[in-house]
Scaffold this active site. Structure first.
Site, mmCIF file in Angstrom:
data_model
loop_
_atom_site.group_PDB
_atom_site.id
_atom_site.type_symbol
_atom_site.label_atom_id
_atom_site.label_comp_id
_atom_site.label_asym_id
_atom_site.label_seq_id
_atom_site.Cartn_x
_atom_site.Cartn_y
_atom_site.Cartn_z
ATOM 1 N N LYS A 15 49.896 45.185 46.109
ATOM 2 C CA LYS A 15 49.124 46.419 45.910
ATOM 3 C C LYS A 15 48.657 47.066 47.217
ATOM 4 O O LYS A 15 48.533 48.283 47.295
ATOM 5 C CB LYS A 15 47.925 46.145 44.993
ATOM 6 N N ALA A 38 43.610 43.513 43.091
ATOM 7 C CA ALA A 38 43.012 43.781 41.782
ATOM 8 C C ALA A 38 41.509 44.020 41.925
ATOM 9 O O ALA A 38 40.957 44.974 41.364
ATOM 10 C CB ALA A 38 43.283 42.625 40.832
HETATM 11 P P1 NDP Z 1 46.189 39.305 45.453
HETATM 12 O O1 NDP Z 1 47.267 38.387 45.899
HETATM 13 O O2 NDP Z 1 46.039 40.636 46.103
HETATM 14 O O3 NDP Z 1 44.747 38.551 45.649
HETATM 15 C C1 NDP Z 1 44.585 37.245 45.221
HETATM 16 C C2 NDP Z 1 43.103 36.835 45.292
HETATM 17 O O4 NDP Z 1 42.980 35.556 44.652
HETATM 18 C C3 NDP Z 1 42.547 36.670 46.692
HETATM 19 O O5 NDP Z 1 41.189 37.060 46.692
HETATM 20 C C4 NDP Z 1 42.665 35.146 46.925
HETATM 21 O O6 NDP Z 1 41.691 34.623 47.810
HETATM 22 C C5 NDP Z 1 42.355 34.644 45.541
HETATM 23 N N1 NDP Z 1 42.889 33.305 45.240
HETATM 24 C C6 NDP Z 1 44.187 32.950 45.041
HETATM 25 N N2 NDP Z 1 44.280 31.642 44.712
HETATM 26 C C7 NDP Z 1 43.006 31.166 44.691
HETATM 27 C C8 NDP Z 1 42.438 29.886 44.428
HETATM 28 N N3 NDP Z 1 43.203 28.834 44.095
HETATM 29 N N4 NDP Z 1 41.100 29.756 44.495
HETATM 30 C C9 NDP Z 1 40.313 30.820 44.806
HETATM 31 N N5 NDP Z 1 40.793 32.059 45.085
HETATM 32 C C10 NDP Z 1 42.125 32.223 45.027
HETATM 33 O O7 NDP Z 1 46.347 39.425 43.861
HETATM 34 P P2 NDP Z 1 45.835 40.622 42.913
HETATM 35 O O8 NDP Z 1 44.454 40.950 43.345
HETATM 36 O O9 NDP Z 1 46.840 41.696 42.862
HETATM 37 O O10 NDP Z 1 45.837 39.924 41.459
HETATM 38 C C11 NDP Z 1 44.850 38.974 41.104
HETATM 39 C C12 NDP Z 1 45.000 38.572 39.638
HETATM 40 O O11 NDP Z 1 44.627 39.633 38.756
HETATM 41 C C13 NDP Z 1 46.428 38.154 39.225
HETATM 42 O O12 NDP Z 1 46.326 37.009 38.420
HETATM 43 C C14 NDP Z 1 46.926 39.338 38.427
HETATM 44 O O13 NDP Z 1 47.902 38.936 37.483
HETATM 45 C C15 NDP Z 1 45.629 39.799 37.758
HETATM 46 N N6 NDP Z 1 45.655 41.223 37.375
HETATM 47 C C16 NDP Z 1 45.569 41.562 36.051
HETATM 48 C C17 NDP Z 1 45.559 42.881 35.670
HETATM 49 C C18 NDP Z 1 45.461 43.235 34.214
HETATM 50 O O14 NDP Z 1 45.694 44.399 33.884
HETATM 51 N N7 NDP Z 1 45.087 42.341 33.337
HETATM 52 C C19 NDP Z 1 45.659 43.978 36.644
HETATM 53 C C20 NDP Z 1 45.686 43.506 38.004
HETATM 54 C C21 NDP Z 1 45.719 42.186 38.335
HETATM 55 P P3 NDP Z 1 41.922 34.686 49.427
HETATM 56 O O15 NDP Z 1 41.551 36.080 49.828
HETATM 57 O O16 NDP Z 1 40.984 33.668 49.942
HETATM 58 O O17 NDP Z 1 43.367 34.354 49.677
#
Ligand code: NDP
Length: 277
Positions: free
Chosen positions: A65, A131
Site C-alpha cells: 500500500k 492498513a
Molecule cells: P503491512 O505489511 O503494511 O503492515 C503490517 C503490520 O503488522 C506492521 O505494523 C507490522 O509491525 C505488524 N506485524 C506483522 N507481524 C506482526 C507480529 N507477528 N506481531 C506484531 N506485529 C506484527 O500490512 P497491511 O497494513 O497492509 O495489512 C495488515 C493486515 O490488515 C493484513 O492482515 C491485511 O490482510 C488486513 N487488512 C484487511 C482489510 C479488510 O478490508 N478487512 C483491509 C486492509 C488490510 P512492524 O511495523 O513492527 O513490522
C-alpha cells in the site's frame, strides 16, 4: 471485457474476486476481476504489465500500500492523508488515480453494520502498516475519546502520530506501554493473524474492551479474537464487513455506483464457511 485485479503478496487468501463478482452480478456490470501475486520486489512491474493488457483498475493489499502511494500520479484527499493507497483507477494519458477506501470501509462496518458508535470511545489500534495508516483519519473524524497506536516497531507508530498531528491527538508506543490501560475498542491492523501469530498484547488488555476487531477475515476465530474471547470481550468481529465495505467504495470509484453491501457480507460469510459455494 473490463478487467480489474487485486495485487498482493500473499494474495491467494483474498476474497476480493468473490466480492466484486457479486457486485457485478448485482449491478449488471460485465467485468472480470482476478487476483495477482506480485514478487516482493516486482510490484510496479506487475501493475504496469496489468495496465498494458487493458486493466482498468486494481485493489492493492499487503504489503504494497505504501509503494502504491508512490506509484499513483494523482491522489484523492483521503489517500494523500493516509500516504497509503488500496485502489487504483487507470485513467487517460497514463495517469493512475490512487484512493484509500480502507478507512471508510472500517468505520462503516463498525458504526453501521455493528452499531458501535465511535464518538467518545477509547480506541487502541494495533499495527502501523498500510492498513493502519488508511484508517487513522476516518477514526479521528468520528471524535473518539482516545486513539492510541501500538506497534512492534514503535518508531513507525510515532511517525504516524506526526503525520496525523494536525487531525487530532494520538498516543503511541510499544504494546507493553499500554499495559493496565482501559480501551473500549481494540483493532488488530497487524498482519500477524495472516501467519496465525499474535502481537505481544499485554495480559488482560481485553478485559475492559467491549469490541475486539480483527481486520483479517477467516472462517474461524483468529488468535487475536480467541484471546479477546478468553478474556471476556463482549463483541468480536473480523474484517469481512470491512472488506466488503471498502470494496463497495472501490466499485463506486470505478463504476459510479455503490452496490448493496449487507447481502454480500452474508454471502461472503457463507462462502468462508463453505468455500465451494
Ligand atoms: P503491512 O505489511 O503494511 O503492515 C503490517 C503490520 O503488522 C506492521 O505494523 C507490522 O509491525 C505488524 N506485524 C506483522 N507481524 C506482526 C507480529 N507477528 N506481531 C506484531 N506485529 C506484527 O500490512 P497491511 O497494513 O497492509 O495489512 C495488515 C493486515 O490488515 C493484513 O492482515 C491485511 O490482510 C488486513 N487488512 C484487511 C482489510 C479488510 O478490508 N478487512 C483491509 C486492509 C488490510 P512492524 O511495523 O513492527 O513490522
Amino acid at each position: 471485457m473490463d478487467t480489474y485485479a487485486v495485487v498482493g503478496n500473499p494474495v491467494a487468501h483474498s476474497k476480493s474476486p468473490f466480492i466484486h463478482a457479486r457486485f457485478a452480478q448485482q449491478t449488471g456490470r460485465i467485468m472480470h476481476y482476478t487476483a495477482l501475486l506480485a514478487p516482493l520486489d516486482g510490484f510496479e512491474q506487475t501493475v504496469l504489465d496489468f495496465r498494458k493488457t487493458g486493466g482498468k483498475g486494481m485493489n492493492i493489499t499487503v504489503p504494497f500500500k505504501f509503494e502504491a502511494f508512490t506509484l499513483a500520479s494523482r491522489l484523492t484527499d483521503r489517500a494523500n492523508a493516509a500516504r497509503a493507497v488500496n485502489t487504483f483507477r487507470f485513467e487517460e494519458k497514463e495517469e493512475i488515480l490512487g484512493d484509500n477506501t480502507d478507512g471508510v470501509g472500517l468505520v462503516r462496518d463498525i458504526e453501521v453494520n455493528l452499531n458501535f458508535p465511535l464518538a467518545g470511545k477509547r480506541i487502541l489500534l494495533m499495527g502501523a502498516g498500510g492498513a493502519a495508516s488508511g484508517v487513522i483519519l476516518p477514526l479521528l473524524q468520528q471524535q473518539p475519546g482516545l486513539l492510541a497506536i501500538a506497534n512492534r516497531t514503535p518508531d513507525k507508530a510515532a511517525s504516524l502520530q506526526r503525520q496525523f498531528a494536525s487531525h487530532g491527538n494520538i498516543t503511541t508506543g510499544h504494546y507493553h506501554d499500554f499495559a493496565g490501560q482501559r480501551f473500549d475498542l481494540i483493532i488488530n491492523a497487524t498482519s500477524a493473524s495472516l501467519h496465525n501469530e499474535l502481537p505481544p498484547i499485554p495480559a488482560d488488555l481485553f478485559q475492559s474492551a467491549s469490541l475486539a476487531y480483527d481486520m483479517l477475515y477467516s472462517s474461524k476465530l483468529t488468535p487475536f479474537l480467541e484471546l479477546a474471547k478468553m478474556q471476556g470481550t463482549e463483541h468480536l468481529a473480523d474484517g469481512a464487513g470491512m472488506l466488503v465495505e471498502q470494496a463497495a467504495e472501490s466499485f463506486l470509484l470505478w463504476h459510479g455506483i455503490r452496490p448493496e453491501t449487507q447481502i454480500v457480507i452474508r454471502q461472503l460469510r457463507d462462502h468462508l464457511r463453505h468455500p465451494a459455494s
